[in-house]
Design a protein around this motif. Structure first.
Motif, PDB file in Angstrom:
ATOM      1  N   GLU A   2       0.857  -1.188   0.000  1.00  0.00           N
ATOM      2  CA  GLU A   2       0.000   0.000   0.000  1.00  0.00           C
ATOM      3  C   GLU A   2       0.888   1.232   0.000  1.00  0.00           C
ATOM      4  O   GLU A   2       1.852   1.315   0.766  1.00  0.00           O
ATOM      5  N   LYS A   3       0.570   2.190  -0.855  1.00  0.00           N
ATOM      6  CA  LYS A   3       1.317   3.444  -0.906  1.00  0.00           C
ATOM      7  C   LYS A   3       0.447   4.584  -0.385  1.00  0.00           C
ATOM      8  O   LYS A   3      -0.683   4.778  -0.835  1.00  0.00           O
ATOM      9  N   ALA A 170      -4.198   3.404  16.026  1.00  0.00           N
ATOM     10  CA  ALA A 170      -3.748   3.597  14.642  1.00  0.00           C
ATOM     11  C   ALA A 170      -2.509   2.764  14.331  1.00  0.00           C
ATOM     12  O   ALA A 170      -1.779   2.330  15.225  1.00  0.00           O
ATOM     13  N   ASP A 171      -2.280   2.568  13.033  1.00  0.00           N
ATOM     14  CA  ASP A 171      -1.098   1.862  12.548  1.00  0.00           C
ATOM     15  C   ASP A 171       0.081   2.801  12.356  1.00  0.00           C
ATOM     16  O   ASP A 171       1.237   2.385  12.459  1.00  0.00           O
ATOM     17  N   ILE A 172      -0.207   4.072  12.040  1.00  0.00           N
ATOM     18  CA  ILE A 172       0.819   5.073  11.756  1.00  0.00           C
ATOM     19  C   ILE A 172       0.492   6.325  12.559  1.00  0.00           C
ATOM     20  O   ILE A 172      -0.677   6.728  12.652  1.00  0.00           O
ATOM     21  N   VAL A 173       1.517   6.953  13.133  1.00  0.00           N
ATOM     22  CA  VAL A 173       1.314   8.197  13.882  1.00  0.00           C
ATOM     23  C   VAL A 173       2.101   9.311  13.193  1.00  0.00           C
ATOM     24  O   VAL A 173       3.315   9.187  12.970  1.00  0.00           O
ATOM     25  N   ILE A 174       1.404  10.388  12.869  1.00  0.00           N
ATOM     26  CA  ILE A 174       1.978  11.534  12.160  1.00  0.00           C
ATOM     27  C   ILE A 174       1.787  12.784  13.016  1.00  0.00           C
ATOM     28  O   ILE A 174       0.686  13.043  13.508  1.00  0.00           O
ATOM     29  N   LEU A 175       2.850  13.546  13.180  1.00  0.00           N
ATOM     30  CA  LEU A 175       2.785  14.804  13.924  1.00  0.00           C
ATOM     31  C   LEU A 175       2.898  15.985  12.974  1.00  0.00           C
ATOM     32  O   LEU A 175       3.850  16.067  12.190  1.00  0.00           O
ATOM     33  N   THR A 231       6.363   9.634   0.926  1.00  0.00           N
ATOM     34  CA  THR A 231       5.743   8.404   0.453  1.00  0.00           C
ATOM     35  C   THR A 231       5.992   7.306   1.479  1.00  0.00           C
ATOM     36  O   THR A 231       7.146   7.051   1.857  1.00  0.00           O
ATOM     37  N   LEU A 232       4.925   6.696   1.951  1.00  0.00           N
ATOM     38  CA  LEU A 232       5.013   5.575   2.879  1.00  0.00           C
ATOM     39  C   LEU A 232       4.562   4.312   2.162  1.00  0.00           C
ATOM     40  O   LEU A 232       3.506   4.298   1.520  1.00  0.00           O
ATOM     41  N   GLU A 233       5.327   3.247   2.279  1.00  0.00           N
ATOM     42  CA  GLU A 233       4.963   1.950   1.704  1.00  0.00           C
ATOM     43  C   GLU A 233       4.751   0.960   2.837  1.00  0.00           C
ATOM     44  O   GLU A 233       5.641   0.780   3.682  1.00  0.00           O
ATOM     45  N   LEU A 234       3.591   0.325   2.850  1.00  0.00           N
ATOM     46  CA  LEU A 234       3.206  -0.575   3.929  1.00  0.00           C
ATOM     47  C   LEU A 234       3.009  -1.991   3.404  1.00  0.00           C
ATOM     48  O   LEU A 234       2.521  -2.183   2.276  1.00  0.00           O
ATOM     49  N   ASP A 235       3.372  -2.976   4.228  1.00  0.00           N
ATOM     50  CA  ASP A 235       3.127  -4.361   3.837  1.00  0.00           C
ATOM     51  C   ASP A 235       1.716  -4.778   4.257  1.00  0.00           C
ATOM     52  O   ASP A 235       0.938  -3.959   4.764  1.00  0.00           O
ATOM     53  N   GLU A 236       1.411  -6.054   4.086  1.00  0.00           N
ATOM     54  CA  GLU A 236       0.049  -6.526   4.360  1.00  0.00           C
ATOM     55  C   GLU A 236      -0.287  -6.464   5.847  1.00  0.00           C
ATOM     56  O   GLU A 236      -1.461  -6.451   6.224  1.00  0.00           O
ATOM     57  N   SER A 239       2.663  -2.607   8.393  1.00  0.00           N
ATOM     58  CA  SER A 239       3.928  -2.093   8.900  1.00  0.00           C
ATOM     59  C   SER A 239       4.593  -1.258   7.812  1.00  0.00           C
ATOM     60  O   SER A 239       4.534  -1.626   6.623  1.00  0.00           O
ATOM     61  N   VAL A 240       5.221  -0.147   8.204  1.00  0.00           N
ATOM     62  CA  VAL A 240       5.895   0.710   7.239  1.00  0.00           C
ATOM     63  C   VAL A 240       7.216   0.045   6.838  1.00  0.00           C
ATOM     64  O   VAL A 240       8.113  -0.128   7.656  1.00  0.00           O
ATOM     65  N   MET A 241       7.322  -0.333   5.576  1.00  0.00           N
ATOM     66  CA  MET A 241       8.519  -0.982   5.057  1.00  0.00           C
ATOM     67  C   MET A 241       9.497   0.020   4.451  1.00  0.00           C
ATOM     68  O   MET A 241      10.695  -0.217   4.405  1.00  0.00           O
ATOM     69  N   ASN A 242       8.956   1.150   4.000  1.00  0.00           N
ATOM     70  CA  ASN A 242       9.804   2.143   3.351  1.00  0.00           C
ATOM     71  C   ASN A 242       9.151   3.514   3.479  1.00  0.00           C
ATOM     72  O   ASN A 242       7.925   3.634   3.360  1.00  0.00           O
ATOM     73  N   LYS A 243       9.950   4.526   3.742  1.00  0.00           N
ATOM     74  CA  LYS A 243       9.416   5.901   3.750  1.00  0.00           C
ATOM     75  C   LYS A 243      10.473   6.831   3.194  1.00  0.00           C
ATOM     76  O   LYS A 243      11.654   6.732   3.534  1.00  0.00           O
ATOM     77  N   GLN A 244      10.033   7.705   2.322  1.00  0.00           N
ATOM     78  CA  GLN A 244      10.932   8.624   1.630  1.00  0.00           C
ATOM     79  C   GLN A 244      10.327  10.021   1.614  1.00  0.00           C
ATOM     80  O   GLN A 244       9.100  10.183   1.614  1.00  0.00           O
ATOM     81  N   ALA A 245      11.217  11.014   1.571  1.00  0.00           N
ATOM     82  CA  ALA A 245      10.772  12.411   1.538  1.00  0.00           C
ATOM     83  C   ALA A 245      11.474  13.146   0.407  1.00  0.00           C
ATOM     84  O   ALA A 245      12.629  12.867   0.088  1.00  0.00           O
TER      85      ALA A 245
END
Length: 448
Positions: A2-3, A170-175, A231-236, A239-245
């Motif tokens: 998931e992106k 939540a699965d992801i926390v953003i500030l 960009t956040l890439e999540l597995d099934e 979980s965040v597998m990759n994140k780029q800015a």
């Protein structure tokens, strides 16, 4: 995988000359990502408004909110330009027509309740069920917030008491952080549960983000020069597998049809709304950053009278042009665009004399500054009211200064924030006079 795409702006400060390209780019990116089946979120991290711009001043920021609506922002937090540069009522009603969420966990009403226009955080859910907790925090100018009828609290304490709850929901926390780069780094070090911090306030540029522990920091400079993208890439298992800015330079984005006309329309609309006549002058009041003029002394006198102080000093660089003929509210904004308030400090005669001697340093007059609310270029020479220099002596209200007597001095608040008069002002109690800016006090003086 998931992106999830997070786009963000910060510290635009009403530089609407960059807005047409930002708006066009955001819309194009949204369409592209949604067509690919990805998720799209859009955030502003505060100081989107700045009252130097006539459209912002005339509408007290509501025209800026309409722009955010039009670009379909997901959520915003506030910066100090929204928080402490608007009177209580204007901030309370700033977001009346907002079509997005206002996330703010460390500002309360005086009774301790959250303002009805905000919420501390919100949980967003993607099509595949991933839950994002987004929380907002702003710089805690607690003394100024108290004077304006709000209650600011420690952002670190606020996130600490909510973080466990956010992780459970939540699965992801953003500030969304209008705290500045140093506090963002501290947040990432102290709270590894934060997946992403989108930053602001110190106008820092993180071209490819910055990884601190497991937290990715992003920030897009100032004035709409950049748009940020994570960009956040999540597995099934979500979980965040990759994140780029990354950042996009706005002046390198494709031009917009009728771009100049749009930018000019923002200015013209604001000017038209500020055409109310304040006074009519029989002769021109000139300004000069390096000379005392009738206009600069008039403002200094007005500051002393407004603050009911023994004496006053202002820097002539506050006034960016002359006033002549029919003076409108737009004219006052043009010559004094700064979101600067007056402040009163109590000083002994010895301390006051030391400060006045320092204020006469020619190198200080030519010093160029950015920030602190100042929207000019150089400080300029200092202008005084009820302060006189004769035969090597200092007189306050025509009486020779007394070394151990206490005096009240009114001055622009920019000089009290730690960058000036470091041998005198640090540690002194300061009484800030809010919500009036310098131009409001000049208007009062001209009307009377």
């Amino acid at each position: 995988m998931e992106k999830i795409h997070l786009y963000h702006t910060n510290d635009v400060h009403s530089h609407l000359e960059n807005w047409p390209r930002i708006h066009q780019f955001i819309n194009q990116q949204r369409q592209q990502h949604l067509a690919a089946g990805d998720e799209f979120f859009l955030f502003d991290i505060g100081d989107f408004i700045d009252r130097w711009h006539p459209l912002t001043e005339a509408t007290k920021g509501k025209a800026n909110i309409a722009l955010l609506n039009n670009s379909r922002y997901t959520a915003v937090t506030i910066g100090n330009n929204e928080g402490v540069n608007l009177p209580h009522s204007d901030l309370h009603h700033l977001y009346d027509e907002a079509h997005f969420d206002i996330l703010l966990a460390n500002l309360y009403q005086k009774n301790g309740e959250i303002p009805d226009w905000a919420q501390p955080y919100k949980i967003y859910q993607t099509k595949s069920g991933t839950k994002l907790a987004v929380i907002g925090l702003t710089a805690n100018f607690s003394q100024l917030y108290t004077l304006l009828g709000w209650k600011g609290t420690d952002p670190f304490l606020e996130i600490k008491k909510r973080l466990k709850q956010l992780k459970q929901q939540a699965d992801i926390v953003i500030l969304l952080s209008h705290l500045g780069i140093r506090d963002d780094e501290r947040m990432a070090e102290q709270f590894p549960e934060l997946d992403v911090i989108l930053g602001a306030h110190t106008h820092h540029v993180l071209e490819n983000g910055k990884l601190v522990n497991h937290t990715l920091l992003g920030a897009a400079g100032k004035f709409g020069y950049y748009v940020g993208h994570m960009t956040l890439e999540l597995d099934e298992q979500k979980s965040v597998m990759n994140k780029q800015a990354t950042l996009y330079e706005v002046d390198k984005l494709p031009a917009v049809e009728n771009e100049r006309e749009q930018i000019q329309s923002y200015l013209d609309t604001g000017k038209d709304l500020l055409k109310t006549t304040v006074t009519s002058l029989a002769h021109t009041l000139d300004s000069d950053p390096f000379q005392e003029t009738e206009l600069s002394h008039l403002l200094c006198q007005a500051v002393r009278e407004w603050c009911q102080a023994d004496c006053a000093m202002i820097n002539a660089g506050l006034l960016l042009g002359p006033l002549t003929g029919e003076v409108t509210e737009y004219d006052l904004l043009s010559v004094c665009p700064h979101p600067i308030n007056p402040c009163v400090v109590e000083l002994s005669g010895e301390e006051l004399a030391k400060m006045l001697v320092e204020s006469m340093d020619d190198s200080l007059h030519h010093r160029q500054i950015k920030g602190l609310g100042f929207r000019g270029t150089v400080i300029g020479r200092f202008v005084y009211d009820q302060i006189h220099f004769r035969s090597g002596c200092i007189f306050i209200d025509n009486e020779k200064i007394v070394r151990n007597r206490t005096y009240t001095l009114a001055l622009p608040d920019m000089f009290t924030f730690g960058h000036f008069f470091k041998d005198v002002l640090p540690g002194k109690e300061k009484r800030y006079i809010l919500p009036e800016f310098m131009r409001d006090i000049l208007k009062w003086k001209l009307e009377n």
